[in-house]
Design a protein around this motif. Structure first.
Motif, PDB file in Angstrom:
ATOM      1  N   LEU A 121       0.841  -1.199   0.000  1.00  0.00           N
ATOM      2  CA  LEU A 121       0.000   0.000   0.000  1.00  0.00           C
ATOM      3  C   LEU A 121       0.872   1.242   0.000  1.00  0.00           C
ATOM      4  O   LEU A 121       1.831   1.337   0.771  1.00  0.00           O
ATOM      5  CB  LEU A 121      -0.885   0.058   1.250  1.00  0.00           C
ATOM      6  CG  LEU A 121      -1.934  -1.020   1.485  1.00  0.00           C
ATOM      7  CD1 LEU A 121      -2.701  -0.694   2.765  1.00  0.00           C
ATOM      8  CD2 LEU A 121      -2.892  -1.098   0.312  1.00  0.00           C
ATOM      9  N   SER A 122       0.538   2.193  -0.857  1.00  0.00           N
ATOM     10  CA  SER A 122       1.143   3.520  -0.801  1.00  0.00           C
ATOM     11  C   SER A 122       0.085   4.474  -0.271  1.00  0.00           C
ATOM     12  O   SER A 122      -1.023   4.534  -0.817  1.00  0.00           O
ATOM     13  CB  SER A 122       1.608   3.967  -2.184  1.00  0.00           C
ATOM     14  OG  SER A 122       2.639   3.124  -2.656  1.00  0.00           O
ATOM     15  N   VAL A 123       0.413   5.181   0.805  1.00  0.00           N
ATOM     16  CA  VAL A 123      -0.578   6.042   1.451  1.00  0.00           C
ATOM     17  C   VAL A 123       0.022   7.414   1.739  1.00  0.00           C
ATOM     18  O   VAL A 123       1.221   7.556   1.986  1.00  0.00           O
ATOM     19  CB  VAL A 123      -1.107   5.421   2.768  1.00  0.00           C
ATOM     20  CG1 VAL A 123      -1.764   4.085   2.507  1.00  0.00           C
ATOM     21  CG2 VAL A 123       0.009   5.265   3.796  1.00  0.00           C
ATOM     22  N   GLU A 124      -0.848   8.433   1.704  1.00  0.00           N
ATOM     23  CA  GLU A 124      -0.476   9.776   2.120  1.00  0.00           C
ATOM     24  C   GLU A 124      -0.775   9.927   3.607  1.00  0.00           C
ATOM     25  O   GLU A 124      -1.849   9.546   4.072  1.00  0.00           O
ATOM     26  CB  GLU A 124      -1.270  10.815   1.325  1.00  0.00           C
ATOM     27  CG  GLU A 124      -0.954  10.816  -0.162  1.00  0.00           C
ATOM     28  CD  GLU A 124      -1.866  11.737  -0.938  1.00  0.00           C
ATOM     29  OE1 GLU A 124      -2.892  12.170  -0.375  1.00  0.00           O
ATOM     30  OE2 GLU A 124      -1.568  12.018  -2.109  1.00  0.00           O
ATOM     31  N   THR A 125       0.199  10.471   4.340  1.00  0.00           N
ATOM     32  CA  THR A 125       0.032  10.660   5.781  1.00  0.00           C
ATOM     33  C   THR A 125       0.265  12.128   6.133  1.00  0.00           C
ATOM     34  O   THR A 125       0.639  12.934   5.282  1.00  0.00           O
ATOM     35  CB  THR A 125       1.011   9.767   6.561  1.00  0.00           C
ATOM     36  OG1 THR A 125       2.352  10.148   6.227  1.00  0.00           O
ATOM     37  CG2 THR A 125       0.806   8.302   6.227  1.00  0.00           C
ATOM     38  N   ARG A 126       0.077  12.439   7.404  1.00  0.00           N
ATOM     39  CA  ARG A 126       0.173  13.830   7.836  1.00  0.00           C
ATOM     40  C   ARG A 126       1.462  14.125   8.600  1.00  0.00           C
ATOM     41  O   ARG A 126       1.571  15.184   9.226  1.00  0.00           O
ATOM     42  CB  ARG A 126      -1.042  14.180   8.702  1.00  0.00           C
ATOM     43  CG  ARG A 126      -2.368  14.110   7.951  1.00  0.00           C
ATOM     44  CD  ARG A 126      -3.511  14.717   8.766  1.00  0.00           C
ATOM     45  NE  ARG A 126      -3.743  13.998  10.001  1.00  0.00           N
ATOM     46  CZ  ARG A 126      -4.568  12.962  10.122  1.00  0.00           C
ATOM     47  NH1 ARG A 126      -5.232  12.512   9.064  1.00  0.00           N
ATOM     48  NH2 ARG A 126      -4.729  12.359  11.280  1.00  0.00           N
ATOM     49  N   GLY A 127       2.416  13.228   8.574  1.00  0.00           N
ATOM     50  CA  GLY A 127       3.669  13.488   9.257  1.00  0.00           C
ATOM     51  C   GLY A 127       4.114  12.304  10.099  1.00  0.00           C
ATOM     52  O   GLY A 127       3.461  11.244  10.130  1.00  0.00           O
ATOM     53  N   PRO A 128       5.236  12.444  10.807  1.00  0.00           N
ATOM     54  CA  PRO A 128       5.829  11.314  11.547  1.00  0.00           C
ATOM     55  C   PRO A 128       4.886  10.670  12.563  1.00  0.00           C
ATOM     56  O   PRO A 128       4.822   9.446  12.657  1.00  0.00           O
ATOM     57  CB  PRO A 128       7.049  11.942  12.235  1.00  0.00           C
ATOM     58  CG  PRO A 128       7.381  13.144  11.421  1.00  0.00           C
ATOM     59  CD  PRO A 128       6.087  13.649  10.889  1.00  0.00           C
ATOM     60  N   GLU A 129       4.165  11.476  13.336  1.00  0.00           N
ATOM     61  CA  GLU A 129       3.290  10.900  14.369  1.00  0.00           C
ATOM     62  C   GLU A 129       2.152  10.103  13.739  1.00  0.00           C
ATOM     63  O   GLU A 129       1.804   9.005  14.217  1.00  0.00           O
ATOM     64  CB  GLU A 129       2.737  12.016  15.263  1.00  0.00           C
ATOM     65  CG  GLU A 129       3.799  12.683  16.129  1.00  0.00           C
ATOM     66  CD  GLU A 129       3.216  13.771  17.013  1.00  0.00           C
ATOM     67  OE1 GLU A 129       1.982  13.973  16.968  1.00  0.00           O
ATOM     68  OE2 GLU A 129       4.005  14.405  17.749  1.00  0.00           O
ATOM     69  N   HIS A 130       1.583  10.636  12.675  1.00  0.00           N
ATOM     70  CA  HIS A 130       0.503   9.933  11.989  1.00  0.00           C
ATOM     71  C   HIS A 130       1.011   8.631  11.380  1.00  0.00           C
ATOM     72  O   HIS A 130       0.373   7.582  11.471  1.00  0.00           O
ATOM     73  CB  HIS A 130      -0.098  10.841  10.915  1.00  0.00           C
ATOM     74  CG  HIS A 130      -1.348  10.314  10.297  1.00  0.00           C
ATOM     75  ND1 HIS A 130      -1.717  10.591   9.011  1.00  0.00           N
ATOM     76  CD2 HIS A 130      -2.329   9.498  10.792  1.00  0.00           C
ATOM     77  CE1 HIS A 130      -2.861   9.991   8.731  1.00  0.00           C
ATOM     78  NE2 HIS A 130      -3.246   9.325   9.791  1.00  0.00           N
ATOM     79  N   ARG A 131       2.185   8.702  10.757  1.00  0.00           N
ATOM     80  CA  ARG A 131       2.787   7.502  10.176  1.00  0.00           C
ATOM     81  C   ARG A 131       2.985   6.424  11.225  1.00  0.00           C
ATOM     82  O   ARG A 131       2.613   5.258  11.034  1.00  0.00           O
ATOM     83  CB  ARG A 131       4.141   7.867   9.551  1.00  0.00           C
ATOM     84  CG  ARG A 131       4.955   6.681   9.035  1.00  0.00           C
ATOM     85  CD  ARG A 131       6.430   7.034   8.993  1.00  0.00           C
ATOM     86  NE  ARG A 131       6.936   7.359  10.326  1.00  0.00           N
ATOM     87  CZ  ARG A 131       8.083   7.978  10.556  1.00  0.00           C
ATOM     88  NH1 ARG A 131       8.821   8.385   9.537  1.00  0.00           N
ATOM     89  NH2 ARG A 131       8.493   8.231  11.792  1.00  0.00           N
ATOM     90  N   ASP A 132       3.583   6.789  12.366  1.00  0.00           N
ATOM     91  CA  ASP A 132       3.850   5.809  13.418  1.00  0.00           C
ATOM     92  C   ASP A 132       2.549   5.223  13.976  1.00  0.00           C
ATOM     93  O   ASP A 132       2.481   4.030  14.301  1.00  0.00           O
ATOM     94  CB  ASP A 132       4.660   6.460  14.546  1.00  0.00           C
ATOM     95  CG  ASP A 132       6.057   6.859  14.104  1.00  0.00           C
ATOM     96  OD1 ASP A 132       6.503   6.370  13.036  1.00  0.00           O
ATOM     97  OD2 ASP A 132       6.689   7.670  14.803  1.00  0.00           O
ATOM     98  N   ALA A 133       1.522   6.071  14.068  1.00  0.00           N
ATOM     99  CA  ALA A 133       0.234   5.590  14.596  1.00  0.00           C
ATOM    100  C   ALA A 133      -0.396   4.564  13.651  1.00  0.00           C
ATOM    101  O   ALA A 133      -0.977   3.565  14.098  1.00  0.00           O
ATOM    102  CB  ALA A 133      -0.715   6.772  14.800  1.00  0.00           C
ATOM    103  N   ILE A 134      -0.273   4.790  12.352  1.00  0.00           N
ATOM    104  CA  ILE A 134      -0.822   3.847  11.376  1.00  0.00           C
ATOM    105  C   ILE A 134      -0.129   2.497  11.487  1.00  0.00           C
ATOM    106  O   ILE A 134      -0.771   1.440  11.550  1.00  0.00           O
ATOM    107  CB  ILE A 134      -0.678   4.422   9.947  1.00  0.00           C
ATOM    108  CG1 ILE A 134      -1.587   5.639   9.774  1.00  0.00           C
ATOM    109  CG2 ILE A 134      -1.001   3.361   8.892  1.00  0.00           C
ATOM    110  CD1 ILE A 134      -1.279   6.433   8.512  1.00  0.00           C
ATOM    111  N   VAL A 135       1.196   2.513  11.510  1.00  0.00           N
ATOM    112  CA  VAL A 135       1.955   1.263  11.583  1.00  0.00           C
ATOM    113  C   VAL A 135       1.636   0.523  12.885  1.00  0.00           C
ATOM    114  O   VAL A 135       1.416  -0.700  12.895  1.00  0.00           O
ATOM    115  CB  VAL A 135       3.469   1.551  11.455  1.00  0.00           C
ATOM    116  CG1 VAL A 135       4.276   0.273  11.705  1.00  0.00           C
ATOM    117  CG2 VAL A 135       3.792   2.124  10.072  1.00  0.00           C
TER     118      VAL A 135
END
Length: 407
Positions: free
Chosen positions: A380-394
């Protein structure tokens, strides 16, 4: 026989070049940069040479060099070699001065830069795979024809012309505490440093190189120009394999330090210039901003970042923007291994959607070599809102039992 000693370019030399260039080059603005000022706690200005004629500072040195040729030398024409900015600078300068110009460019030079060079009136010869091979062909052609080879950086007239950027900085930001300048061959850095150091001995002058093409740090450490091994960087405008003999003497005696920046920093800086400063800047032109963003607390203010050029191939720009989004944690690629059952992919996509990420691409495979029966690989390639959002998704996907890998 020893090579003649060439005197350093002085502030007076730069001031003479400024007089020569009056009415030829633009006095480019210093744009305020509120986001960078907030980041550093000091006033930051962007010296916009990306808005110069031909899209970079190179016209300053090229015009100064060609204008000072004798009538006989002009009659024989000029030859240059470049992948882009110097090519366009020489082409326009020669046209303005009525001199025939031939520019050798690598066979795979960016098409917009080739077309622009031709559009300014130069004959373009595509040869070799690298700029170094183009330089070899150009110097041989100059020797055969009697034309003058216009070096991209290693000549006093080139250095003096480029140094007029420093005159404008003194006028526009007279209280500058630090000036960050990208460094390839060293013409811009050496010339600008000459005029800044003479007028403001206390100002901090810093050269910036891409870490993947950094010949200056090892050369400064050795006390002489040293070639660097294989270069790999998106900042092709400053990818120079060895400092020039003339520029080395100039730069080494005047600057405070030379720093390097990563590819991630370059792409993030280019993206910042586009989004926050509304400036189209090539990777080499964004090197000064990259240094500021990597170490925002290091530089005494006010800080001036020289945006040295804005000539970027649109295809390269697409790649660099993507790289910049990844580097700033706003674009994420997820690799997952899942059970192959109806509805599993829909459930995954729904979960990612609830987490606030926007899916841009999905790749689904049952046939990759390491898969067990009943498993699938999903990318999956996804657009995120920054480091915190990225870490929360993972973290959320892993808590849900998914085996998640990120590049």
């Amino acid at each position: 026989m020893a090579a003649p000693v060439i005197p350093p370019v002085t502030a007076d030399d730069v001031l003479c070049a400024r007089e020569l260039l009056s009415g030829v080059v633009r006095t480019t603005p210093v744009a305020g940069a509120r986001a960078l000022s907030d980041l550093t706690g000091s006033r930051v200005g962007l010296k916009c040479e990306n808005l110069q004629r031909t899209g970079s500072f190179k016209i300053r040195g090229a015009y100064t060099r060609i204008a000072r040729l004798s009538d006989d030398e002009r009659a024989g024409g000029v030859v240059a070699a470049s992948a882009g900015n110097h090519a366009q600078g020489v082409a326009l300068a020669a046209r303005l001065l009525g001199v025939r110009a031939t520019v050798y460019m690598p066979e795979r030079a960016a098409l917009p830069k080739v077309d622009a060079t031709r559009g300014y009136g130069a004959e373009v010869v595509l040869t070799g795979r690298t700029v170094d091979e183009a330089v070899t062909a150009a110097t041989a052609a100059a020797e055969r024809s009697g034309a003058v080879f216009v070096h991209p950086f290693d000549h006093p007239d080139i250095i003096a012309g480029q140094g007029t950027v420093g005159c404008e900085i003194l006028d526009q930001v007279p209280d500058a505490g630090t000036v960050l300048i990208s460094a390839g061959g060293g013409g811009l850095l050496g010339g600008t440093a000459a005029v800044l150091r003479a007028a403001r001995p206390d100002v901090r002058i810093v050269g910036v190189q891409a870490a993947g093409a950094a010949a200056w740090p090892s050369s400064l450490a050795a006390g002489e120009p040293m070639p660097v091994g294989g270069m790999r960087t998106m900042a092709d405008g400053i990818a120079v394999g060895r400092p020039g003999d003339v520029t080395f003497a100039q730069v080494s005696s005047l600057i405070d330090e030379m720093v390097t920046v990563s590819e991630d920093a370059l792409s993030a800086a280019l993206l910042h210039c586009l989004e926050r400063a509304k400036m189209l800047v090539e990777p080499a032109g964004a090197a000064s901003v990259a240094a500021l963003m990597e170490q925002p607390d290091r530089w005494p203010g006010p800080v001036v970042c020289v945006l040295s050029g804005g000539n970027v191939d649109p295809l390269v720009l697409l790649q660099v923007i993507r790289h910049g989004l990844v580097a700033s944690s706003r674009y994420l690629t997820l690799h997952l291994r899942m059970p192959d059952r109806p509805g599993a992919l829909a459930e995954l996509l729904a979960r990612v959607g609830r987490l606030g990420a926007n899916v841009t691409d999905v790749a689904h495979s049952r046939i990759r070599g390491a898969l067990a029966v009943g498993e699938v690989d999903v990318e999956l390639s996804v657009e995120t809102r920054g480091p915190e959002h990225r870490d929360a998704i993972v973290a959320d996907l892993r808590e849900a039992g998914h085996a998640v890998a990120t590049p």
